[in-house]
Every structure is written in C-alpha cells, then in structure tokens.
Design a protein around this motif. Structure first.
Motif, PDB file in Angstrom:
ATOM      1  N   GLU A 117       0.824  -1.223   0.000  1.00 51.62           N
ATOM      2  CA  GLU A 117       0.000   0.000   0.000  1.00 51.62           C
ATOM      3  C   GLU A 117       0.849   1.260   0.000  1.00 51.62           C
ATOM      4  O   GLU A 117       0.446   2.299  -0.513  1.00 51.62           O
ATOM      5  CB  GLU A 117      -0.937   0.015   1.217  1.00 51.62           C
ATOM      6  CG  GLU A 117      -2.236  -0.710   0.933  1.00 51.62           C
ATOM      7  CD  GLU A 117      -3.107  -0.874   2.167  1.00 51.62           C
ATOM      8  OE1 GLU A 117      -2.670  -0.470   3.262  1.00 51.62           O
ATOM      9  OE2 GLU A 117      -4.217  -1.421   2.010  1.00 51.62           O
ATOM     10  N   THR A 118       2.047   1.164   0.572  1.00 49.20           N
ATOM     11  CA  THR A 118       2.935   2.336   0.623  1.00 49.20           C
ATOM     12  C   THR A 118       3.644   2.564  -0.708  1.00 49.20           C
ATOM     13  O   THR A 118       4.319   3.574  -0.896  1.00 49.20           O
ATOM     14  CB  THR A 118       3.968   2.147   1.760  1.00 49.20           C
ATOM     15  OG1 THR A 118       3.251   1.866   2.945  1.00 49.20           O
ATOM     16  CG2 THR A 118       4.814   3.362   1.994  1.00 49.20           C
ATOM     17  N   GLY A 119       3.528   1.605  -1.618  1.00 51.65           N
ATOM     18  CA  GLY A 119       4.172   1.787  -2.927  1.00 51.65           C
ATOM     19  C   GLY A 119       5.477   1.032  -3.059  1.00 51.65           C
ATOM     20  O   GLY A 119       6.149   1.105  -4.083  1.00 51.65           O
ATOM     21  N   LEU A 120       5.855   0.301  -1.992  1.00 47.45           N
ATOM     22  CA  LEU A 120       7.042  -0.553  -2.102  1.00 47.45           C
ATOM     23  C   LEU A 120       6.671  -1.826  -2.862  1.00 47.45           C
ATOM     24  O   LEU A 120       5.486  -2.156  -3.008  1.00 47.45           O
ATOM     25  CB  LEU A 120       7.546  -0.925  -0.703  1.00 47.45           C
ATOM     26  CG  LEU A 120       8.199   0.220   0.082  1.00 47.45           C
ATOM     27  CD1 LEU A 120       8.207  -0.091   1.570  1.00 47.45           C
ATOM     28  CD2 LEU A 120       9.621   0.460  -0.418  1.00 47.45           C
ATOM     29  N   ARG A 121       7.685  -2.538  -3.334  1.00 52.97           N
ATOM     30  CA  ARG A 121       7.464  -3.831  -3.985  1.00 52.97           C
ATOM     31  C   ARG A 121       7.904  -4.920  -2.994  1.00 52.97           C
ATOM     32  O   ARG A 121       8.909  -4.742  -2.293  1.00 52.97           O
ATOM     33  CB  ARG A 121       8.278  -3.892  -5.274  1.00 52.97           C
ATOM     34  CG  ARG A 121       7.932  -2.732  -6.206  1.00 52.97           C
ATOM     35  CD  ARG A 121       8.965  -2.566  -7.300  1.00 52.97           C
ATOM     36  NE  ARG A 121       8.744  -3.498  -8.368  1.00 52.97           N
ATOM     37  CZ  ARG A 121       9.640  -3.774  -9.324  1.00 52.97           C
ATOM     38  NH1 ARG A 121      10.829  -3.194  -9.313  1.00 52.97           N
ATOM     39  NH2 ARG A 121       9.371  -4.619 -10.269  1.00 52.97           N
ATOM     40  N   GLY A 122       7.164  -6.022  -2.940  1.00 47.34           N
ATOM     41  CA  GLY A 122       7.421  -7.005  -1.888  1.00 47.34           C
ATOM     42  C   GLY A 122       7.707  -8.399  -2.401  1.00 47.34           C
ATOM     43  O   GLY A 122       7.170  -8.819  -3.430  1.00 47.34           O
ATOM     44  N   ILE A 123       8.567  -9.105  -1.683  1.00 51.59           N
ATOM     45  CA  ILE A 123       8.806 -10.532  -1.953  1.00 51.59           C
ATOM     46  C   ILE A 123       8.263 -11.314  -0.762  1.00 51.59           C
ATOM     47  O   ILE A 123       8.689 -11.100   0.377  1.00 51.59           O
ATOM     48  CB  ILE A 123      10.310 -10.842  -2.139  1.00 51.59           C
ATOM     49  CG1 ILE A 123      10.872 -10.062  -3.328  1.00 51.59           C
ATOM     50  CG2 ILE A 123      10.520 -12.357  -2.323  1.00 51.59           C
ATOM     51  CD1 ILE A 123      12.348 -10.334  -3.634  1.00 51.59           C
ATOM     52  N   LEU A 124       7.297 -12.181  -1.037  1.00 53.76           N
ATOM     53  CA  LEU A 124       6.713 -13.039  -0.005  1.00 53.76           C
ATOM     54  C   LEU A 124       7.457 -14.376   0.001  1.00 53.76           C
ATOM     55  O   LEU A 124       7.465 -15.079  -1.013  1.00 53.76           O
ATOM     56  CB  LEU A 124       5.230 -13.286  -0.328  1.00 53.76           C
ATOM     57  CG  LEU A 124       4.552 -14.391   0.478  1.00 53.76           C
ATOM     58  CD1 LEU A 124       4.357 -13.968   1.940  1.00 53.76           C
ATOM     59  CD2 LEU A 124       3.198 -14.761  -0.152  1.00 53.76           C
ATOM     60  N   CYS A 125       8.089 -14.713   1.131  1.00 51.92           N
ATOM     61  CA  CYS A 125       8.797 -16.001   1.224  1.00 51.92           C
ATOM     62  C   CYS A 125       7.863 -17.057   1.806  1.00 51.92           C
ATOM     63  O   CYS A 125       7.175 -16.794   2.803  1.00 51.92           O
ATOM     64  CB  CYS A 125      10.013 -15.888   2.131  1.00 51.92           C
ATOM     65  SG  CYS A 125      11.173 -14.610   1.629  1.00 51.92           S
ATOM     66  N   VAL A 126       7.858 -18.213   1.192  1.00 48.41           N
ATOM     67  CA  VAL A 126       7.069 -19.344   1.686  1.00 48.41           C
ATOM     68  C   VAL A 126       7.951 -20.586   1.635  1.00 48.41           C
ATOM     69  O   VAL A 126       8.910 -20.636   0.870  1.00 48.41           O
ATOM     70  CB  VAL A 126       5.788 -19.574   0.834  1.00 48.41           C
ATOM     71  CG1 VAL A 126       4.851 -18.370   0.905  1.00 48.41           C
ATOM     72  CG2 VAL A 126       6.127 -19.884  -0.631  1.00 48.41           C
ATOM     73  N   GLY A 127       7.616 -21.564   2.458  1.00 48.15           N
ATOM     74  CA  GLY A 127       8.402 -22.799   2.405  1.00 48.15           C
ATOM     75  C   GLY A 127       8.158 -23.651   3.631  1.00 48.15           C
ATOM     76  O   GLY A 127       7.774 -23.148   4.688  1.00 48.15           O
ATOM     77  N   GLU A 128       8.382 -24.944   3.478  1.00 42.94           N
ATOM     78  CA  GLU A 128       8.091 -25.903   4.548  1.00 42.94           C
ATOM     79  C   GLU A 128       9.331 -26.277   5.349  1.00 42.94           C
ATOM     80  O   GLU A 128      10.433 -26.288   4.818  1.00 42.94           O
ATOM     81  CB  GLU A 128       7.458 -27.169   3.941  1.00 42.94           C
ATOM     82  CG  GLU A 128       8.427 -28.144   3.286  1.00 42.94           C
ATOM     83  CD  GLU A 128       8.970 -27.703   1.916  1.00 42.94           C
ATOM     84  OE1 GLU A 128       8.624 -26.612   1.437  1.00 42.94           O
ATOM     85  OE2 GLU A 128       9.779 -28.474   1.335  1.00 42.94           O
TER      86      GLU A 128
END
Ligand code: PEP
Length: 253
Positions: A117-128
C-alpha cells in the motif's frame, strides 16, 4: 518474464564492506545483466548503499517491515521509513522471521499489505520445514502460506509482487531441492496464486527459488521454465559469487 535475483544479507555486513561490495559489483558488470537485482542488507546500511547500489544497477530493500506507519513500536521499521532510506523493496515471511522470531501467517499478511500500500514492492517467502516435509505436509503448509497472504489482497500487482519458494531445510544448509522438485512446487504455487487472485495474475507472477543457491548450481535451477529467479543468502555476501549467479541466468525475453 525478466528474472529477479535477490541477495539477502541477513545480519551480516558493515559500512565499509557494503561500499566495497557495490564497487566490486559495478566493476564486474552488474549494470549490464539482463535480470533485475535487489539487495536486502541490514536496515542500518540501506541509506548508505542506496545511491551507490542504483549506480551499479541494483535496487535495495528491507529484510522485514512493520504494518503501521509510526508510534510506540520499539524496534520496528515502518514502510515509510524504508522509502525514506532509499529502499524500493521489502521481504516478508522469511523462514527466519517465521520460525526464529515466531511470525504468524496473519502478521506476514499485514506486513505484505502495508508495504504494498505504501508503494514498495514485496517478496513473499514461503516454504516448509523439514518436519513438515517428512510428514508429507509440504503442500498443505505452502498453500496455507500463499493463500493467507494473498486472498482478497487488493493492492497487489504483478509489478509489485514476487514469491520466493524457499524450502526451510535448504536454507543455509548446502542442500537444495532438485530442479524437478522446485518445478513441481512452483507450478503448485502458481495454481494457488491463481485461486487466490486470478489465472492471469498467476501466469505473470515471478516465483523465485531460494535455498543454498550457489554459482555451481544456479544455472541448472534458473534454467527451469517455472523458476523466475532466485533469492540468495550466503552466496550474495561476496560480489564475485553473487555476480557468478547473475551470469548463470539464461537469456530471457
Ligand atoms: C535465504 O536466506 O533466503 C537463503 C536462501 O539463504 P541461503 O542461500 O544461504 O540458503
């Protein structure tokens, strides 16, 4: 799709080493590679690095973010503070935040939403975790992480969002998922993203692989069609090994 290579320095780095790293990256040709490059140094180094990084063709980001703008939240860094420091990206849900610090899916979701929402770009980390993998729960766990972060999220686009699939047992251990295993998980993640947002969005979302990516295994991993980049920990601390990974990216459109 343009590949995106991230370097996560975790709790490593100093002012001197950071500036030396950037001048070495520039000397080795980081400004002319075909991939997008994003470095995630500790918060304390972002403002020092931002200009020299841009000059070397590298963007910077925060390794974490908080979901509120300001106030009595000792130790936290807001999205606006990251922007002010010169960052354009953030990471959320890294396994060390989930499993060492104890962040829940709900916290990860709030952070992702606030950063975007602030205009940054994000990387979502997922993993088991290895226990989850051994118990045959990989799909259930990763699906939950993807869906809880994305369902109903409005501010997300294929330009401001990337997923990093990082099996926790492969982070910092020297173990990697086989390219076939990584491909299978990336395809499943794309299906779950399609269910949470839309097929078109999923088809155009970049999915990085992370977990002991090194110069000697990068080409094999990065040449898989469903892999759109890598999130690199240890091997991003030295300019030479990080550049060798960047050079392993296959030609792209
Ligand atoms: C990471 O920190 O996200 C990571 C993948 O680390 P490493 O490359 O050292 O396994």
């Amino acid at each position: 799709m343009k590949q995106i290579i991230g370097g996560n320095w975790k709790m490593n780095g100093s002012r001197l080493a950071a500036l030396e790293f950037l001048s070495e990256m520039k000397r080795l040709g980081s400004g002319s590679v075909s991939s997008e490059i994003v470095l995630f140094p500790p918060f304390t180094l972002i403002s020092l690095m931002a200009d020299a990084a841009a000059d070397a063709g590298i963007e910077t980001g925060g390794q974490d973010i908080f979901w509120l703008e300001k106030g009595a939240f000792t130790g936290e860094i807001s999205p606006a503070m990251l922007v002010d420091a010169g960052a354009s990206w953030f990471l959320v849900g890294h396994s060390e935040r989930r499993h060492v610090i104890g962040e829940t899916d709900d916290i990860v979701r709030r952070k992702l939403e606030a950063g975007l929402e602030t205009g940054l770009r994000g990387i979502l980390c997922v993993g088991e975790l290895i226990e989850e993998r051994d118990a045959g729960r990989t799909e259930e766990v990763v699906r939950r992480q993807v869906e809880s972060a994305l369902k109903g999220l409005e501010c997300v686009s294929t330009e401001n969002f990337v997923i990093a699939y990082e099996p926790v047992w492969a982070i910092g251990t020297g173990l990697t998922a086989t390219p076939g295993e990584a491909e299978r998980m990336h395809s499943l993640i794309r299906e779950w993203v399609a269910g949470a947002i839309s097929i078109d969005f999923a088809d155009n979302t970049r999915i990085q692989y992370g977990g002991s990516v090194k110069p000697d295994n990068a080409a094999e991993i990065l040449s898989r069609p469903s892999v759109n980049g890598a999130l690199v920990g240890g091997a991003s601390l030295k300019a030479k090994s990080f550049m060798d990974i960047l050079k392993a990216v296959p030609p792209q459109d």
